[in-house]
Each structure stands twice: as C-alpha cells, then as structure tokens.
Scaffold this motif. Structure first.
Motif, PDB file in Angstrom:
ATOM      1  N   ALA A  81       0.962  -1.295   0.131  1.00 13.88           N
ATOM      2  CA  ALA A  81       0.298   0.103  -0.338  1.00 13.88           C
ATOM      3  C   ALA A  81       0.908   1.189   0.072  1.00 13.88           C
ATOM      4  O   ALA A  81       0.710   2.573  -0.460  1.00 13.88           O
ATOM      5  CB  ALA A  81      -1.255  -0.139   1.404  1.00 13.88           C
ATOM      6  N   GLY A  82       1.951   1.308   0.719  1.00 15.36           N
ATOM      7  CA  GLY A  82       2.867   2.282   1.074  1.00 15.36           C
ATOM      8  C   GLY A  82       3.692   2.751  -0.186  1.00 15.36           C
ATOM      9  O   GLY A  82       4.030   3.345  -0.688  1.00 15.36           O
ATOM     10  N   THR A  83       3.608   1.385  -0.953  1.00 16.96           N
ATOM     11  CA  THR A  83       4.547   1.716  -2.501  1.00 16.96           C
ATOM     12  C   THR A  83       3.514   2.104  -2.906  1.00 16.96           C
ATOM     13  O   THR A  83       3.326   2.553  -4.448  1.00 16.96           O
ATOM     14  CB  THR A  83       5.050   0.235  -3.164  1.00 16.96           C
ATOM     15  OG1 THR A  83       6.212  -0.355  -1.611  1.00 16.96           O
ATOM     16  CG2 THR A  83       5.964   0.377  -3.997  1.00 16.96           C
ATOM     17  N   GLY A  84       2.376   1.841  -3.181  1.00 15.85           N
ATOM     18  CA  GLY A  84       1.225   2.038  -4.239  1.00 15.85           C
ATOM     19  C   GLY A  84       1.197   3.460  -4.079  1.00 15.85           C
ATOM     20  O   GLY A  84       1.267   4.241  -5.021  1.00 15.85           O
ATOM     21  N   GLU A  85       0.828   4.563  -2.884  1.00 19.71           N
ATOM     22  CA  GLU A  85       0.801   5.184  -2.144  1.00 19.71           C
ATOM     23  C   GLU A  85       1.926   6.637  -3.411  1.00 19.71           C
ATOM     24  O   GLU A  85       1.857   7.656  -3.044  1.00 19.71           O
ATOM     25  CB  GLU A  85       0.692   5.677  -0.647  1.00 19.71           C
ATOM     26  CG  GLU A  85      -0.651   5.787  -0.514  1.00 19.71           C
ATOM     27  CD  GLU A  85      -0.356   5.114   1.108  1.00 19.71           C
ATOM     28  OE1 GLU A  85       0.562   5.617   1.759  1.00 19.71           O
ATOM     29  OE2 GLU A  85      -1.551   4.844   1.398  1.00 19.71           O
ATOM     30  N   ALA A  86       3.361   5.889  -2.595  1.00 21.98           N
ATOM     31  CA  ALA A  86       4.849   7.223  -3.160  1.00 21.98           C
ATOM     32  C   ALA A  86       4.695   6.542  -4.636  1.00 21.98           C
ATOM     33  O   ALA A  86       4.701   7.894  -5.381  1.00 21.98           O
ATOM     34  CB  ALA A  86       5.445   5.705  -2.601  1.00 21.98           C
ATOM     35  N   HIS A  87       3.889   5.752  -5.686  1.00 27.37           N
ATOM     36  CA  HIS A  87       3.746   5.655  -6.856  1.00 27.37           C
ATOM     37  C   HIS A  87       2.945   6.872  -6.971  1.00 27.37           C
ATOM     38  O   HIS A  87       3.505   7.619  -8.453  1.00 27.37           O
ATOM     39  CB  HIS A  87       3.040   4.463  -7.229  1.00 27.37           C
ATOM     40  CG  HIS A  87       4.915   3.515  -7.968  1.00 27.37           C
ATOM     41  ND1 HIS A  87       5.327   3.341  -8.750  1.00 27.37           N
ATOM     42  CD2 HIS A  87       4.920   2.140  -7.008  1.00 27.37           C
ATOM     43  CE1 HIS A  87       6.503   2.187  -8.768  1.00 27.37           C
ATOM     44  NE2 HIS A  87       6.248   1.647  -7.397  1.00 27.37           N
ATOM     45  N   ALA A  88       1.989   6.639  -6.502  1.00 25.41           N
ATOM     46  CA  ALA A  88       0.676   7.796  -6.934  1.00 25.41           C
ATOM     47  C   ALA A  88       1.382   8.988  -6.727  1.00 25.41           C
ATOM     48  O   ALA A  88       1.207   9.930  -7.549  1.00 25.41           O
ATOM     49  CB  ALA A  88      -0.685   7.391  -6.074  1.00 25.41           C
ATOM     50  N   ALA A  89       2.159   9.681  -5.454  1.00 22.17           N
ATOM     51  CA  ALA A  89       2.581  10.793  -5.275  1.00 22.17           C
ATOM     52  C   ALA A  89       3.833  11.247  -5.932  1.00 22.17           C
ATOM     53  O   ALA A  89       4.188  12.171  -7.250  1.00 22.17           O
ATOM     54  CB  ALA A  89       3.158  10.406  -3.967  1.00 22.17           C
ATOM     55  N   ALA A  90       4.619   9.887  -6.659  1.00 26.61           N
ATOM     56  CA  ALA A  90       5.784  10.355  -7.635  1.00 26.61           C
ATOM     57  C   ALA A  90       5.458  10.570  -8.829  1.00 26.61           C
ATOM     58  O   ALA A  90       5.833  11.788  -9.725  1.00 26.61           O
ATOM     59  CB  ALA A  90       6.632   9.132  -8.036  1.00 26.61           C
ATOM     60  N   ALA A  91       4.196  10.006  -9.578  1.00 21.04           N
ATOM     61  CA  ALA A  91       3.384  10.249 -10.349  1.00 21.04           C
ATOM     62  C   ALA A  91       2.799  11.821 -10.598  1.00 21.04           C
ATOM     63  O   ALA A  91       2.988  12.411 -11.414  1.00 21.04           O
ATOM     64  CB  ALA A  91       2.001   9.072 -10.646  1.00 21.04           C
ATOM     65  N   ALA A  92       2.212  12.078  -9.198  1.00 19.50           N
ATOM     66  CA  ALA A  92       1.520  13.504  -8.857  1.00 19.50           C
ATOM     67  C   ALA A  92       3.183  14.699  -9.426  1.00 19.50           C
ATOM     68  O   ALA A  92       2.512  15.923  -9.469  1.00 19.50           O
ATOM     69  CB  ALA A  92       0.442  13.400  -7.950  1.00 19.50           C
ATOM     70  N   SER A  93       3.723  14.629  -8.427  1.00 16.21           N
ATOM     71  CA  SER A  93       4.843  15.266  -8.398  1.00 16.21           C
ATOM     72  C   SER A  93       5.720  15.287 -10.752  1.00 16.21           C
ATOM     73  O   SER A  93       5.635  16.924  -9.911  1.00 16.21           O
ATOM     74  CB  SER A  93       6.151  14.656  -7.584  1.00 16.21           C
ATOM     75  OG  SER A  93       7.122  16.082  -7.769  1.00 16.21           O
ATOM     76  N   ALA A  94       5.593  14.345 -10.510  1.00 16.64           N
ATOM     77  CA  ALA A  94       5.820  14.529 -12.207  1.00 16.64           C
ATOM     78  C   ALA A  94       5.146  15.080 -12.658  1.00 16.64           C
ATOM     79  O   ALA A  94       5.867  16.047 -13.542  1.00 16.64           O
ATOM     80  CB  ALA A  94       6.382  12.827 -12.353  1.00 16.64           C
ATOM     81  N   SER A  95       4.070  14.856 -12.716  1.00 16.69           N
ATOM     82  CA  SER A  95       3.220  15.514 -13.318  1.00 16.69           C
ATOM     83  C   SER A  95       2.558  17.098 -13.145  1.00 16.69           C
ATOM     84  O   SER A  95       2.784  17.995 -14.015  1.00 16.69           O
ATOM     85  CB  SER A  95       1.579  15.286 -13.311  1.00 16.69           C
ATOM     86  OG  SER A  95       0.442  15.559 -13.922  1.00 16.69           O
ATOM     87  N   THR A  96       3.013  17.452 -12.279  1.00 18.05           N
ATOM     88  CA  THR A  96       3.036  18.864 -11.391  1.00 18.05           C
ATOM     89  C   THR A  96       4.503  19.481 -11.944  1.00 18.05           C
ATOM     90  O   THR A  96       4.457  20.738 -12.052  1.00 18.05           O
ATOM     91  CB  THR A  96       3.085  18.643  -9.946  1.00 18.05           C
ATOM     92  OG1 THR A  96       2.230  18.095  -9.223  1.00 18.05           O
ATOM     93  CG2 THR A  96       3.627  20.442  -9.045  1.00 18.05           C
ATOM     94  N   LEU A  97       5.754  18.877 -11.754  1.00 20.93           N
ATOM     95  CA  LEU A  97       6.897  19.006 -11.988  1.00 20.93           C
ATOM     96  C   LEU A  97       6.768  19.456 -13.815  1.00 20.93           C
ATOM     97  O   LEU A  97       6.982  20.429 -14.645  1.00 20.93           O
ATOM     98  CB  LEU A  97       7.558  18.201 -12.228  1.00 20.93           C
ATOM     99  CG  LEU A  97       8.222  18.137 -10.485  1.00 20.93           C
ATOM    100  CD1 LEU A  97       9.225  17.176 -10.128  1.00 20.93           C
ATOM    101  CD2 LEU A  97       9.191  19.727 -10.219  1.00 20.93           C
ATOM    102  N   SER A  98       6.434  19.110 -14.037  1.00 14.28           N
ATOM    103  CA  SER A  98       5.944  18.820 -16.145  1.00 14.28           C
ATOM    104  C   SER A  98       4.844  19.698 -16.604  1.00 14.28           C
ATOM    105  O   SER A  98       5.111  20.937 -17.085  1.00 14.28           O
ATOM    106  CB  SER A  98       4.428  17.552 -16.931  1.00 14.28           C
ATOM    107  OG  SER A  98       5.035  17.728 -17.933  1.00 14.28           O
TER     108      SER A  98
END
Length: 117
Positions: A81-98
């Motif tokens: 679950a933590g890995t899933g949350e980390a992936h989601a946070a990383a994807a959101a962060s990547a989207s924001t940075l993009s």
C-alpha cells in the motif's frame, strides 16, 4: 518285593522331583512374563506422555508460525500500500513538475519574443 518297592519309590520320587522342577520353572516363567508385561506397560505410558508433550509443542510452534505469517502478511500489505501511495505521489509530483516546466518554457518563449521586438 522290597527291592521292587524301593525301585518304584525312587522312580516315584524322581517323577515328583521332575514335576516340582517343572512347576518351579513354570512359576518363574509366569513371573518373568508378568514383569515384562509391567515394563512394557510402563514404557508405553512413558512414550505416550512424551508423544503428548511433543504434540502440544508442535501445536504451539504451529500457532506461533501462523501468527508470524499473519504479521508478515500484514506488513507486506502495508508495504505494498505504501509503495502504491509512493508511486501515486511520484506520478503526481512528476505531473506537477511537467506542468511547471511547460509553464516555464512558455514564459521563456514569451520573454524571448518580447526581447526580440
């Protein structure tokens, strides 16, 4: 007649002695059988007690292993679950940075156009 009587008495006495010896032998065999039976029963009871203790120990060990397996499973689920949350946070962060990068590029283009005019 007396010689015959003495001979018969000796044979009778010999037969009685043999019967007595056989009786003694049978009694000793019976006593030995009883002792062996008692020993066998005692050993059987001892082995049954050991088996009971070992069975109880195996049950306790199995319960402990089941508990540990449950704990490990819960930890694994939490990690997943933590890995899933980390992936989601990383994807959101990547989207924001993009998005921020795209905005910065547009700003650069706008500034370059403004400088060239």
């Amino acid at each position: 007649v007396s010689d015959l009587q003495r001979e018969l008495q000796r044979e009778l006495q010999a037969a009685q002695d043999q019967v007595s010896q056989e009786r003694d032998h049978r009694q000793k065999l019976w006593a030995a059988e009883q002792e062996l039976g008692a020993r066998a029963a005692q050993q059987e009871a001892h082995l049954e007690a050991e088996l009971h203790v070992e069975h109880k120990w195996n049950q306790e060990l199995r319960a402990e292993m089941d508990q540990q397996a449950g704990s490990f499973s819960a930890e694994l689920q939490a990690l997943e679950a933590g890995t899933g949350e980390a992936h989601a946070a990383a994807a959101a962060s990547a989207s924001t940075l993009s998005e921020e990068l795209s905005e910065a590029r547009r700003t650069c283009v706008s500034l370059q156009q403004a400088n060239t005019q």
